[in-house]
Scaffold this active site. Structure first.
Site, PDB file in Angstrom:
ATOM      1  N   GLY A   9      39.488  21.065  19.306  1.00 55.03           N
ATOM      2  CA  GLY A   9      39.199  20.912  20.743  1.00 55.03           C
ATOM      3  C   GLY A   9      38.472  19.609  21.005  1.00 55.03           C
ATOM      4  O   GLY A   9      37.620  19.531  21.892  1.00 55.03           O
ATOM      5  N   GLY A  12      38.069  18.158  24.522  1.00 54.98           N
ATOM      6  CA  GLY A  12      37.347  18.925  25.535  1.00 54.98           C
ATOM      7  C   GLY A  12      35.946  18.380  25.775  1.00 54.98           C
ATOM      8  O   GLY A  12      35.492  17.450  25.103  1.00 54.98           O
ATOM      9  N   GLN A  13      35.271  18.981  26.756  1.00 56.40           N
ATOM     10  CA  GLN A  13      33.900  18.568  27.086  1.00 56.40           C
ATOM     11  C   GLN A  13      32.989  18.648  25.868  1.00 56.40           C
ATOM     12  O   GLN A  13      32.310  17.686  25.489  1.00 56.40           O
ATOM     13  CB  GLN A  13      33.336  19.472  28.190  1.00 56.40           C
ATOM     14  N   ASP A  14      32.963  19.814  25.223  1.00 53.78           N
ATOM     15  CA  ASP A  14      32.023  20.007  24.118  1.00 53.78           C
ATOM     16  C   ASP A  14      32.429  19.188  22.899  1.00 53.78           C
ATOM     17  O   ASP A  14      31.569  18.696  22.154  1.00 53.78           O
ATOM     18  CB  ASP A  14      31.967  21.498  23.722  1.00 53.78           C
ATOM     19  N   THR A 126      31.459  33.263  23.839  1.00 53.25           N
ATOM     20  CA  THR A 126      31.139  33.026  25.252  1.00 53.25           C
ATOM     21  C   THR A 126      30.434  34.195  25.938  1.00 53.25           C
ATOM     22  O   THR A 126      30.685  35.362  25.616  1.00 53.25           O
ATOM     23  CB  THR A 126      32.447  32.723  26.033  1.00 53.25           C
ATOM     24  N   GLU A 128      31.171  35.197  28.709  1.00 53.89           N
ATOM     25  CA  GLU A 128      32.202  35.987  29.405  1.00 53.89           C
ATOM     26  C   GLU A 128      32.431  37.328  28.709  1.00 53.89           C
ATOM     27  O   GLU A 128      32.903  38.278  29.324  1.00 53.89           O
ATOM     28  CB  GLU A 128      33.523  35.214  29.427  1.00 53.89           C
ATOM     29  N   TYR A 150      41.038  36.230  28.611  1.00 55.29           N
ATOM     30  CA  TYR A 150      40.272  35.194  27.899  1.00 55.29           C
ATOM     31  C   TYR A 150      39.116  35.822  27.107  1.00 55.29           C
ATOM     32  O   TYR A 150      38.969  35.604  25.905  1.00 55.29           O
ATOM     33  CB  TYR A 150      39.734  34.169  28.904  1.00 55.29           C
ATOM     34  N   LYS A 154      38.422  36.176  23.118  1.00 54.60           N
ATOM     35  CA  LYS A 154      37.206  35.590  22.529  1.00 54.60           C
ATOM     36  C   LYS A 154      36.390  36.645  21.776  1.00 54.60           C
ATOM     37  O   LYS A 154      35.713  36.345  20.791  1.00 54.60           O
ATOM     38  CB  LYS A 154      36.347  34.961  23.628  1.00 54.60           C
TER      39      LYS A 154
HETATM   40  P1  NAP Z   1      37.681  22.532  27.143  1.00 56.26           P
HETATM   41  O1  NAP Z   1      37.126  21.299  27.793  1.00 56.26           O
HETATM   42  O2  NAP Z   1      38.694  23.322  27.877  1.00 56.26           O
HETATM   43  O3  NAP Z   1      38.307  22.098  25.723  1.00 56.26           O
HETATM   44  C1  NAP Z   1      39.096  22.956  24.944  1.00 56.26           C
HETATM   45  C2  NAP Z   1      40.017  22.135  24.080  1.00 56.26           C
HETATM   46  O4  NAP Z   1      40.841  23.036  23.296  1.00 56.26           O
HETATM   47  C3  NAP Z   1      40.972  21.222  24.850  1.00 56.26           C
HETATM   48  O5  NAP Z   1      40.788  19.892  24.458  1.00 56.26           O
HETATM   49  C4  NAP Z   1      42.370  21.726  24.457  1.00 56.26           C
HETATM   50  O6  NAP Z   1      43.310  20.696  24.237  1.00 56.26           O
HETATM   51  C5  NAP Z   1      42.097  22.424  23.124  1.00 56.26           C
HETATM   52  N1  NAP Z   1      43.178  23.375  22.822  1.00 56.26           N
HETATM   53  C6  NAP Z   1      43.744  24.277  23.650  1.00 56.26           C
HETATM   54  N2  NAP Z   1      44.744  24.935  23.013  1.00 56.26           N
HETATM   55  C7  NAP Z   1      44.825  24.433  21.761  1.00 56.26           C
HETATM   56  C8  NAP Z   1      45.650  24.683  20.634  1.00 56.26           C
HETATM   57  N3  NAP Z   1      46.623  25.577  20.677  1.00 56.26           N
HETATM   58  N4  NAP Z   1      45.432  23.981  19.495  1.00 56.26           N
HETATM   59  C9  NAP Z   1      44.471  23.040  19.443  1.00 56.26           C
HETATM   60  N5  NAP Z   1      43.658  22.740  20.484  1.00 56.26           N
HETATM   61  C10 NAP Z   1      43.829  23.429  21.624  1.00 56.26           C
HETATM   62  O7  NAP Z   1      36.512  23.510  26.726  1.00 56.26           O
HETATM   63  P2  NAP Z   1      34.929  23.225  26.569  1.00 56.26           P
HETATM   64  O8  NAP Z   1      34.279  23.465  27.874  1.00 56.26           O
HETATM   65  O9  NAP Z   1      34.726  21.968  25.830  1.00 56.26           O
HETATM   66  O10 NAP Z   1      34.523  24.464  25.648  1.00 56.26           O
HETATM   67  C11 NAP Z   1      34.614  24.397  24.242  1.00 56.26           C
HETATM   68  C12 NAP Z   1      34.778  25.788  23.676  1.00 56.26           C
HETATM   69  O11 NAP Z   1      33.655  26.586  24.033  1.00 56.26           O
HETATM   70  C13 NAP Z   1      36.003  26.560  24.160  1.00 56.26           C
HETATM   71  O12 NAP Z   1      36.451  27.340  23.090  1.00 56.26           O
HETATM   72  C14 NAP Z   1      35.469  27.442  25.267  1.00 56.26           C
HETATM   73  O13 NAP Z   1      36.265  28.589  25.396  1.00 56.26           O
HETATM   74  C15 NAP Z   1      34.077  27.758  24.737  1.00 56.26           C
HETATM   75  N6  NAP Z   1      33.028  27.997  25.721  1.00 56.26           N
HETATM   76  C16 NAP Z   1      32.821  27.100  26.720  1.00 56.26           C
HETATM   77  C17 NAP Z   1      31.772  27.306  27.606  1.00 56.26           C
HETATM   78  C18 NAP Z   1      31.475  26.326  28.721  1.00 56.26           C
HETATM   79  O14 NAP Z   1      30.759  26.694  29.637  1.00 56.26           O
HETATM   80  N7  NAP Z   1      31.956  25.088  28.630  1.00 56.26           N
HETATM   81  C19 NAP Z   1      30.943  28.428  27.459  1.00 56.26           C
HETATM   82  C20 NAP Z   1      31.182  29.309  26.415  1.00 56.26           C
HETATM   83  C21 NAP Z   1      32.217  29.081  25.531  1.00 56.26           C
HETATM   84  P3  NAP Z   1      44.020  19.852  25.407  1.00 56.26           P
HETATM   85  O15 NAP Z   1      43.009  18.820  25.815  1.00 56.26           O
HETATM   86  O16 NAP Z   1      45.196  19.294  24.724  1.00 56.26           O
HETATM   87  O17 NAP Z   1      44.318  20.825  26.507  1.00 56.26           O
HETATM   88  O1  G4F Z   2      33.649  27.579  36.602  1.00 59.36           O
HETATM   89  P1  G4F Z   2      34.411  28.799  36.312  1.00 59.36           P
HETATM   90  O2  G4F Z   2      35.881  28.703  36.329  1.00 59.36           O
HETATM   91  O3  G4F Z   2      33.853  29.337  34.940  1.00 59.36           O
HETATM   92  P2  G4F Z   2      33.853  30.780  34.220  1.00 59.36           P
HETATM   93  O4  G4F Z   2      34.965  31.624  34.697  1.00 59.36           O
HETATM   94  O5  G4F Z   2      32.475  31.328  34.318  1.00 59.36           O
HETATM   95  O6  G4F Z   2      34.187  30.365  32.712  1.00 59.36           O
HETATM   96  C1  G4F Z   2      33.522  29.257  32.090  1.00 59.36           C
HETATM   97  O7  G4F Z   2      32.342  29.703  31.464  1.00 59.36           O
HETATM   98  C2  G4F Z   2      32.546  30.645  30.400  1.00 59.36           C
HETATM   99  C3  G4F Z   2      31.163  31.022  29.872  1.00 59.36           C
HETATM  100  O8  G4F Z   2      30.673  32.124  30.594  1.00 59.36           O
HETATM  101  C4  G4F Z   2      33.410  29.988  29.338  1.00 59.36           C
HETATM  102  F1  G4F Z   2      33.587  30.833  28.284  1.00 59.36           F
HETATM  103  C5  G4F Z   2      34.746  29.599  29.927  1.00 59.36           C
HETATM  104  O9  G4F Z   2      35.523  28.911  28.933  1.00 59.36           O
HETATM  105  C6  G4F Z   2      34.501  28.639  31.091  1.00 59.36           C
HETATM  106  O10 G4F Z   2      33.957  27.440  30.577  1.00 59.36           O
HETATM  107  O11 G4F Z   2      34.010  29.939  37.369  1.00 59.36           O
HETATM  108  C7  G4F Z   2      32.671  30.333  37.585  1.00 59.36           C
HETATM  109  C8  G4F Z   2      32.600  31.292  38.761  1.00 59.36           C
HETATM  110  C9  G4F Z   2      33.625  32.442  38.691  1.00 59.36           C
HETATM  111  O12 G4F Z   2      32.975  33.636  39.052  1.00 59.36           O
HETATM  112  C10 G4F Z   2      34.659  32.102  39.745  1.00 59.36           C
HETATM  113  O13 G4F Z   2      35.276  33.226  40.347  1.00 59.36           O
HETATM  114  O14 G4F Z   2      32.932  30.575  39.945  1.00 59.36           O
HETATM  115  C11 G4F Z   2      33.795  31.366  40.739  1.00 59.36           C
HETATM  116  N1  G4F Z   2      34.544  30.467  41.628  1.00 59.36           N
HETATM  117  C12 G4F Z   2      34.465  30.468  42.978  1.00 59.36           C
HETATM  118  N2  G4F Z   2      35.295  29.552  43.487  1.00 59.36           N
HETATM  119  C13 G4F Z   2      35.441  29.533  41.248  1.00 59.36           C
HETATM  120  C14 G4F Z   2      35.912  28.966  42.425  1.00 59.36           C
HETATM  121  N3  G4F Z   2      35.854  29.135  40.029  1.00 59.36           N
HETATM  122  C15 G4F Z   2      36.757  28.115  39.976  1.00 59.36           C
HETATM  123  N4  G4F Z   2      37.150  27.673  38.761  1.00 59.36           N
HETATM  124  N5  G4F Z   2      37.282  27.544  41.114  1.00 59.36           N
HETATM  125  C16 G4F Z   2      36.895  27.933  42.353  1.00 59.36           C
HETATM  126  O15 G4F Z   2      37.358  27.405  43.375  1.00 59.36           O
END
Ligand code: NAP
Ligand code: G4F
Length: 339
Positions: A9, A12-14, A126, A128, A150, A154
């Site tokens: 990944g 991605g952001q992380d 996560t 979630e 999702y 996870k």
């Molecule tokens: P992100 O920006 O969506 O990055 C995820 C990356 O995974 C993307 O670069 C994507 O590639 C890659 N990916 C998707 N499918 C794949 C596959 N089949 N094989 C290889 N790579 C693949 O997510 P993030 O926010 O950095 O989060 C990092 C991780 O932490 C994720 O697993 C997410 O579920 C988890 N997480 C995130 C949060 C949060 O708040 N950010 C919180 C809890 C857990 P492409 O760029 O090609 O699409």
């Molecule tokens: O920003 P969200 O899409 O993030 P969500 O669903 O919390 O998931 C993110 O955080 C998780 C950790 O708890 C990660 F595991 C996951 O990969 C991802 O990074 O939505 C946050 C909240 C939701 O309740 C959604 O219903 O915002 C609400 N929301 C309201 N309006 C919206 C919108 N979400 C999105 N994406 N777009 C809207 O217009």
């Protein structure tokens, strides 16, 4: 000897922030990419890291590909950040999401079990998984009740990580990270959608912001601090699982209001649910509307984490608070959209 890290990944952001941290710490960093367009490396480019990370192609859907890379690279640390990470999409593509977010984790663990058992493994779990929360705040002991394909996928990744630790004595950690945001956050997630739109409105390039559920609440932290927690987990003497959170919760409505504040626009709310509107207090113009198109079939209403264990055991702490986080994201987007 230089430690070798493999980050899945990487686009991605992380992935970008973690690569930055590990490079600063002197690691040899391999970034696994599933190979799509070149444009996707904008985050590494923004951090000036494009040439320092060794990009290799690895798709979590392809078992032999995963095995091959683990055999070749022989990493000391593996950070599995790859995922279909957008909750809403998981309702539309549940099978693909399960393949990547559940079975993908198992593919890496199996490859490590056979070809690099001594590597330390981090799984991106996560908040979630808490879903319909069973207690407040949520910590490592809280029962899970996932509400989306999702988070169900996870949850498999979380438990299989624990299982490989318990069954084979492998150094496997699962980080239960609450939402974390930054100027590198994907534009589909609500925080970045808001800050980008507010910047567009401020520059007169956009009319209004259309959102879904304004009353959902999240525990939002700052991404660079969260990737530091991932690294700390793999440096500890024992593998374990940790909640990483700020301990505060705020609604989407509050985030929106603060974001407009940061751009010098005061919002006045009216109406309820899908009828909600946010108007510019000065001009009366409608700047925020709600559309059920952004609702989810099952919602996670509220999340608030308790990071005490990480604070005590890892010496980690959340530093950037809600107001500062919103401010820094809005300022970044106003700067970057400047004509
Ligand atoms: P992100 O920006 O969506 O990055 C995820 C990356 O995974 C993307 O670069 C994507 O590639 C890659 N990916 C998707 N499918 C794949 C596959 N089949 N094989 C290889 N790579 C693949 O997510 P993030 O926010 O950095 O989060 C990092 C991780 O932490 C994720 O697993 C997410 O579920 C988890 N997480 C995130 C949060 C949060 O708040 N950010 C919180 C809890 C857990 P492409 O760029 O090609 O699409
Ligand atoms: O920003 P969200 O899409 O993030 P969500 O669903 O919390 O998931 C993110 O955080 C998780 C950790 O708890 C990660 F595991 C996951 O990969 C991802 O990074 O939505 C946050 C909240 C939701 O309740 C959604 O219903 O915002 C609400 N929301 C309201 N309006 C919206 C919108 N979400 C999105 N994406 N777009 C809207 O217009």
């Amino acid at each position: 000897m230089m430690k070798r890290a493999l980050i899945t990944g990487i686009r991605g952001q992380d992935g970008a922030y973690l690569a930055q941290l590990l490079l600063e710490k002197g690691y040899d960093v391999y970034g696994a990419d599933r190979r799509s367009s070149e444009a996707g490396f904008w985050r590494l480019r923004e951090l000036g890291l494009e040439k320092q990370v060794k990009i290799i192609y690895m798709d979590l859907l392809e078992h032999t590909n995963v095995v091959d890379i683990i055999k070749k690279i022989q990493p000391d640390e593996v950070y599995n950040l790859a995922a279909q990470s957008f909750v809403k999409t998981s309702f539309e593509q549940p099978i693909f999401t399960a393949e990547v977010d559940a079975i993908g984790v198992l593919r890496i663990l199996e490859a490590l079990r056979y070809y690099r058992q001594e590597a330390r493994f981090y799984q991106a779990s996560t908040s979630e998984m808490f879903g319909k929360v069973q207690s407040m705040p949520q910590d490592e002991q809280t029962n899970f009740h996932p509400r989306s394909p999702y988070s169900i996928a996870k949850l498999f990744g979380h438990w299989v990580t624990i299982n490989y630790r318990e069954s084979y004595g492998m150094f496997c950690c699962s980080g239960i990270l609450f939402n974390h945001e930054s100027p590198l956050r994907g534009f589909e997630f609500v925080t970045r959608k808001i800050t980008r739109s507010v910047a567009g409105i401020r520059h007169g390039r956009e009319d209004r912001l259309v959102l879904g559920n304004l009353d959902a609440k999240r525990d939002w932290g700052y991404a660079p601090e969260y990737v530091y927690a991932m690294w700390l987990m793999l440096q500890h003497e024992r593998p374990d699982d940790y909640v990483i959170a700020t301990g505060e919760t705020h609604s989407v409505r509050e985030f929106t209001e603060r974001a407009f504040d940061a751009a010098g626009i005061r919002i006045q709310w009216e109406g309820e649910g899908p009828e909600s509107k946010g108007r510019d207090r000065k001009t009366g113009r409608v700047l925020v509307e709600v559309s059920p198109d952004f609702y989810r079939p099952a919602e996670v209403d509220i999340l608030r984490g308790n990071p005490e264990k990480a604070i005590k055991v890892l010496g980690w702490e959340p530093k950037t608070r809600f107001d500062t986080l919103v401010q820094l994201m809005v300022e970044h987007d106003i700067r970057s959209l400047k004509p």
